[in-house]
Scaffold this active site. Structure first.
Site, PDB file in Angstrom:
ATOM      1  N   ASP A  50       0.826  -1.212   0.000  1.00 55.02           N
ATOM      2  CA  ASP A  50       0.000   0.000   0.000  1.00 55.02           C
ATOM      3  C   ASP A  50       0.860   1.262   0.000  1.00 55.02           C
ATOM      4  O   ASP A  50       1.950   1.271   0.578  1.00 55.02           O
ATOM      5  CB  ASP A  50      -0.923  -0.023   1.233  1.00 55.02           C
ATOM      6  CG  ASP A  50      -2.047   0.987   1.113  1.00 55.02           C
ATOM      7  OD1 ASP A  50      -2.404   1.364  -0.021  1.00 55.02           O
ATOM      8  OD2 ASP A  50      -2.563   1.410   2.161  1.00 55.02           O
ATOM      9  N   GLY A  51       0.362   2.306  -0.648  1.00 52.26           N
ATOM     10  CA  GLY A  51       1.021   3.611  -0.597  1.00 52.26           C
ATOM     11  C   GLY A  51       1.533   4.115  -1.941  1.00 52.26           C
ATOM     12  O   GLY A  51       2.163   5.178  -2.006  1.00 52.26           O
TER      13      GLY A  51
ATOM     14  N   HIS B 134       2.103   3.342  -9.158  1.00 50.56           N
ATOM     15  CA  HIS B 134       1.954   1.894  -9.362  1.00 50.56           C
ATOM     16  C   HIS B 134       3.138   1.357 -10.161  1.00 50.56           C
ATOM     17  O   HIS B 134       3.632   0.262  -9.885  1.00 50.56           O
ATOM     18  CB  HIS B 134       0.636   1.588 -10.074  1.00 50.56           C
ATOM     19  CG  HIS B 134      -0.572   1.994  -9.273  1.00 50.56           C
ATOM     20  ND1 HIS B 134      -0.702   1.696  -7.935  1.00 50.56           N
ATOM     21  CD2 HIS B 134      -1.696   2.690  -9.612  1.00 50.56           C
ATOM     22  CE1 HIS B 134      -1.848   2.185  -7.484  1.00 50.56           C
ATOM     23  NE2 HIS B 134      -2.463   2.807  -8.482  1.00 50.56           N
TER      24      HIS B 134
ATOM     25  N   SER C 132     -10.808  -6.761  -4.567  1.00 52.06           N
ATOM     26  CA  SER C 132     -12.189  -6.795  -5.079  1.00 52.06           C
ATOM     27  C   SER C 132     -12.799  -5.397  -5.065  1.00 52.06           C
ATOM     28  O   SER C 132     -13.660  -5.078  -5.889  1.00 52.06           O
ATOM     29  CB  SER C 132     -13.072  -7.684  -4.188  1.00 52.06           C
ATOM     30  OG  SER C 132     -12.471  -8.905  -3.890  1.00 52.06           O
TER      31      SER C 132
ATOM     32  N   TRP D 164     -12.018  -1.940  -7.852  1.00 49.73           N
ATOM     33  CA  TRP D 164     -12.799  -1.567  -9.051  1.00 49.73           C
ATOM     34  C   TRP D 164     -13.498  -0.233  -8.867  1.00 49.73           C
ATOM     35  O   TRP D 164     -13.843   0.429  -9.833  1.00 49.73           O
ATOM     36  CB  TRP D 164     -13.867  -2.628  -9.357  1.00 49.73           C
ATOM     37  CG  TRP D 164     -13.341  -3.959  -9.750  1.00 49.73           C
ATOM     38  CD1 TRP D 164     -13.350  -5.095  -9.002  1.00 49.73           C
ATOM     39  CD2 TRP D 164     -12.731  -4.326 -11.008  1.00 49.73           C
ATOM     40  NE1 TRP D 164     -12.784  -6.138  -9.699  1.00 49.73           N
ATOM     41  CE2 TRP D 164     -12.402  -5.693 -10.939  1.00 49.73           C
ATOM     42  CE3 TRP D 164     -12.431  -3.620 -12.182  1.00 49.73           C
ATOM     43  CZ2 TRP D 164     -11.792  -6.374 -11.994  1.00 49.73           C
ATOM     44  CZ3 TRP D 164     -11.824  -4.294 -13.233  1.00 49.73           C
ATOM     45  CH2 TRP D 164     -11.512  -5.659 -13.132  1.00 49.73           C
TER      46      TRP D 164
ATOM     47  N   ARG E 171     -12.346   2.477  -7.822  1.00 55.27           N
ATOM     48  CA  ARG E 171     -11.473   3.647  -8.043  1.00 55.27           C
ATOM     49  C   ARG E 171     -11.823   4.321  -9.370  1.00 55.27           C
ATOM     50  O   ARG E 171     -12.519   3.726 -10.196  1.00 55.27           O
ATOM     51  CB  ARG E 171     -10.018   3.179  -8.054  1.00 55.27           C
ATOM     52  CG  ARG E 171      -9.602   2.709  -6.685  1.00 55.27           C
ATOM     53  CD  ARG E 171      -8.123   2.558  -6.586  1.00 55.27           C
ATOM     54  NE  ARG E 171      -7.782   2.205  -5.220  1.00 55.27           N
ATOM     55  CZ  ARG E 171      -6.571   2.257  -4.718  1.00 55.27           C
ATOM     56  NH1 ARG E 171      -5.559   2.636  -5.482  1.00 55.27           N
ATOM     57  NH2 ARG E 171      -6.346   1.925  -3.462  1.00 55.27           N
TER      58      ARG E 171
ATOM     59  N   LEU F 262      10.878 -20.218  -5.601  1.00 61.77           N
ATOM     60  CA  LEU F 262       9.982 -19.302  -4.877  1.00 61.77           C
ATOM     61  C   LEU F 262       8.627 -19.298  -5.566  1.00 61.77           C
ATOM     62  O   LEU F 262       8.559 -19.167  -6.787  1.00 61.77           O
ATOM     63  CB  LEU F 262      10.565 -17.871  -4.900  1.00 61.77           C
ATOM     64  CG  LEU F 262       9.673 -16.769  -4.312  1.00 61.77           C
ATOM     65  CD1 LEU F 262       9.686 -16.808  -2.787  1.00 61.77           C
ATOM     66  CD2 LEU F 262      10.123 -15.377  -4.770  1.00 61.77           C
TER      67      LEU F 262
ATOM     68  N   ILE G 174      -6.594  -4.682   7.525  1.00 59.96           N
ATOM     69  CA  ILE G 174      -6.356  -5.856   6.683  1.00 59.96           C
ATOM     70  C   ILE G 174      -6.957  -5.673   5.283  1.00 59.96           C
ATOM     71  O   ILE G 174      -6.501  -6.305   4.325  1.00 59.96           O
ATOM     72  CB  ILE G 174      -6.865  -7.133   7.405  1.00 59.96           C
ATOM     73  CG1 ILE G 174      -6.395  -8.423   6.759  1.00 59.96           C
ATOM     74  CG2 ILE G 174      -8.359  -7.153   7.562  1.00 59.96           C
ATOM     75  CD1 ILE G 174      -5.032  -8.829   7.152  1.00 59.96           C
ATOM     76  N   SER G 175      -7.954  -4.780   5.166  1.00 60.02           N
ATOM     77  CA  SER G 175      -8.553  -4.446   3.853  1.00 60.02           C
ATOM     78  C   SER G 175      -8.900  -5.680   3.022  1.00 60.02           C
ATOM     79  O   SER G 175      -8.612  -5.725   1.816  1.00 60.02           O
ATOM     80  CB  SER G 175      -7.638  -3.498   3.057  1.00 60.02           C
ATOM     81  OG  SER G 175      -7.420  -2.304   3.772  1.00 60.02           O
TER      82      SER G 175
ATOM     83  N   GLU H 191       1.941 -13.538  12.014  1.00 60.69           N
ATOM     84  CA  GLU H 191       2.475 -12.371  12.725  1.00 60.69           C
ATOM     85  C   GLU H 191       2.335 -11.163  11.801  1.00 60.69           C
ATOM     86  O   GLU H 191       2.539 -11.278  10.587  1.00 60.69           O
ATOM     87  CB  GLU H 191       3.953 -12.591  13.073  1.00 60.69           C
ATOM     88  CG  GLU H 191       4.192 -13.751  14.023  1.00 60.69           C
ATOM     89  CD  GLU H 191       3.563 -13.536  15.395  1.00 60.69           C
ATOM     90  OE1 GLU H 191       3.448 -12.363  15.820  1.00 60.69           O
ATOM     91  OE2 GLU H 191       3.173 -14.542  16.028  1.00 60.69           O
TER      92      GLU H 191
HETATM   93  C1  IPE Z   1      -5.342  -2.702  -0.177  1.00 60.58           C
HETATM   94  O1  IPE Z   1      -5.058  -1.355  -0.275  1.00 60.58           O
HETATM   95  C2  IPE Z   1      -5.340  -3.339  -1.530  1.00 60.58           C
HETATM   96  C3  IPE Z   1      -4.044  -3.440  -2.184  1.00 60.58           C
HETATM   97  C4  IPE Z   1      -2.881  -3.091  -1.695  1.00 60.58           C
HETATM   98  C5  IPE Z   1      -4.083  -4.019  -3.497  1.00 60.58           C
HETATM   99  P1  IPE Z   1      -6.206  -0.256  -0.390  1.00 60.58           P
HETATM  100  O2  IPE Z   1      -5.505   1.054  -0.566  1.00 60.58           O
HETATM  101  O3  IPE Z   1      -7.192  -0.618  -1.418  1.00 60.58           O
HETATM  102  O4  IPE Z   1      -6.891  -0.332   1.048  1.00 60.58           O
HETATM  103  P2  IPE Z   1      -7.808   0.711   1.811  1.00 60.58           P
HETATM  104  O5  IPE Z   1      -8.876   1.160   0.866  1.00 60.58           O
HETATM  105  O6  IPE Z   1      -6.943   1.871   2.206  1.00 60.58           O
HETATM  106  O7  IPE Z   1      -8.334  -0.004   3.007  1.00 60.58           O
HETATM  107  C1  IPE Z   2      -1.714   0.191  -3.312  1.00 54.51           C
HETATM  108  O1  IPE Z   2      -1.434   1.542  -3.351  1.00 54.51           O
HETATM  109  C2  IPE Z   2      -1.898  -0.402  -4.681  1.00 54.51           C
HETATM  110  C3  IPE Z   2      -3.288  -0.694  -5.049  1.00 54.51           C
HETATM  111  C4  IPE Z   2      -4.306  -0.639  -4.242  1.00 54.51           C
HETATM  112  C5  IPE Z   2      -3.533  -1.079  -6.414  1.00 54.51           C
HETATM  113  P1  IPE Z   2      -2.590   2.617  -3.305  1.00 54.51           P
HETATM  114  O2  IPE Z   2      -2.951   2.945  -4.728  1.00 54.51           O
HETATM  115  O3  IPE Z   2      -3.706   2.183  -2.457  1.00 54.51           O
HETATM  116  O4  IPE Z   2      -1.831   3.841  -2.662  1.00 54.51           O
HETATM  117  P2  IPE Z   2      -2.448   4.888  -1.621  1.00 54.51           P
HETATM  118  O5  IPE Z   2      -2.927   4.116  -0.442  1.00 54.51           O
HETATM  119  O6  IPE Z   2      -3.564   5.605  -2.323  1.00 54.51           O
HETATM  120  O7  IPE Z   2      -1.295   5.769  -1.305  1.00 54.51           O
HETATM  121 MG    MG Z   3      -4.115   2.433  -0.473  1.00 58.27          MG
END
Ligand code: IPE
Ligand code: IPE
Ligand code: MG
Length: 240
Positions: free
Chosen positions: A17-18, A34, A63, A66, A68, A128, A185-186, A197
């Site tokens: 994430d991020g 990305h 899931s 989509w 976004r 792996l 955990i999303s 852990e």
């Molecule tokens: C979780 O991240 C999904 C992925 C990393 C692919 P999100 O950015 O979608 O999660 P939320 O919306 O902040 O919970």
């Molecule tokens: C995670 O990064 C990747 C995907 C969910 C596809 P994000 O796109 O959620 O990045 P932030 O959380 O908006 O920074």
């Molecule tokens: Mg995110």
């Protein structure tokens, strides 16, 4: 550096994430984040190979993703196709078996064909296993497993569900890492992370480097996994 005696997890799972914030901070479109996230994943796969990790499972598209903006969703889909075209050959050489985990039927034919071809190309690799969770949700997984068990006429038990889950080909994750500073955990591995852990990192995924991975592994190495037992039972001592 890894602490002496600290165990290396056999299976690491990561909520990458991020990416979006990484891009936005640089006044770049989110999809640039990305793209940088793919670089970070490539580095992470190499680090896992170097450290003897056997399974790496990453959350690439949920899931819920989509929902976004359309241009981000289509950007992610085309990124997947172009990354596969470029990365499958080196992964194959490095002994990486690619597996895609999620509701793949809902993807376009072009994306699905790319994923299936990549799986076929790397199916013989054993060093792996890299599971890419794509159009994946933990709730989807539990529901699809239940449907399959019910359709087979078997009784619904923990064992029969477990065998029907999308990650039945690997052991449960020992360590789940989430980057990006959120503590949730999303809808990632809801079933499989029952005794994992957890390590949360403030680093945005594109900035998550091998040193950060080593810090997460070191933190894991210091944990006592009790699986419901007492500490004395786990370390083999008699209770005082
Ligand atoms: C979780 O991240 C999904 C992925 C990393 C692919 P999100 O950015 O979608 O999660 P939320 O919306 O902040 O919970
Ligand atoms: C995670 O990064 C990747 C995907 C969910 C596809 P994000 O796109 O959620 O990045 P932030 O959380 O908006 O920074
Ligand atoms: Mg995110």
């Amino acid at each position: 550096m890894r602490q002496p005696g600290g165990a290396v997890p056999r299976h690491i799972a990561i909520v990458m994430d991020g990416n979006g914030r990484w891009a936005t901070r640089r006044f770049l479109p989110r999809v640039a984040g990305h793209r940088q996230g793919v670089e970070s994943l490539r580095r992470c796969v190499q680090a896992c190979l170097d450290r003897g990790v056997q399974v790496l499972t990453v959350f690439a598209f949920s899931s819920e993703n989509w929902d976004r903006p359309q241009d981000e969703v289509s950007g992610l889909m085309s990124l997947m196709v172009s990354v596969l075209a470029k990365e499958v050959a080196p992964l194959k050489t490095n002994g990486v078996q690619l597996r895609f985990v999620g509701a793949l039927d809902a993807l376009s034919e072009k994306v699905r064909n790319g994923l299936q071809q990549a799986e076929r190309d790397t199916a013989g690799n054993r060093r792996l296993v890299l599971n890419i969770c794509f159009n994946y949700g933990g709730r989807w997984d539990i529901a699809q497993a239940a449907r399959r068990v019910a359709a087979s006429g078997q009784e619904i038990t923990e064992a029969s569900l477990n065998a029907a889950m999308a990650l039945a080909h690997v052991p449960d994750p020992d360590l789940v890492i989430r980057t990006g500073g959120e503590f949730r955990i999303s809808n990632f591995l809801l079933w499989q992370s029952a005794y994992s852990e957890f390590v949360f990192s403030d680093k945005l995924w594109p900035d998550f480097d091998p040193q950060a991975l080593d810090e997460a592994i070191a933190a894991y190495g210091k944990r006592e996994r009790r699986f419901g037992k007492t500490s004395e039972q786990v370390v083999g001592r008699q209770p005082a």
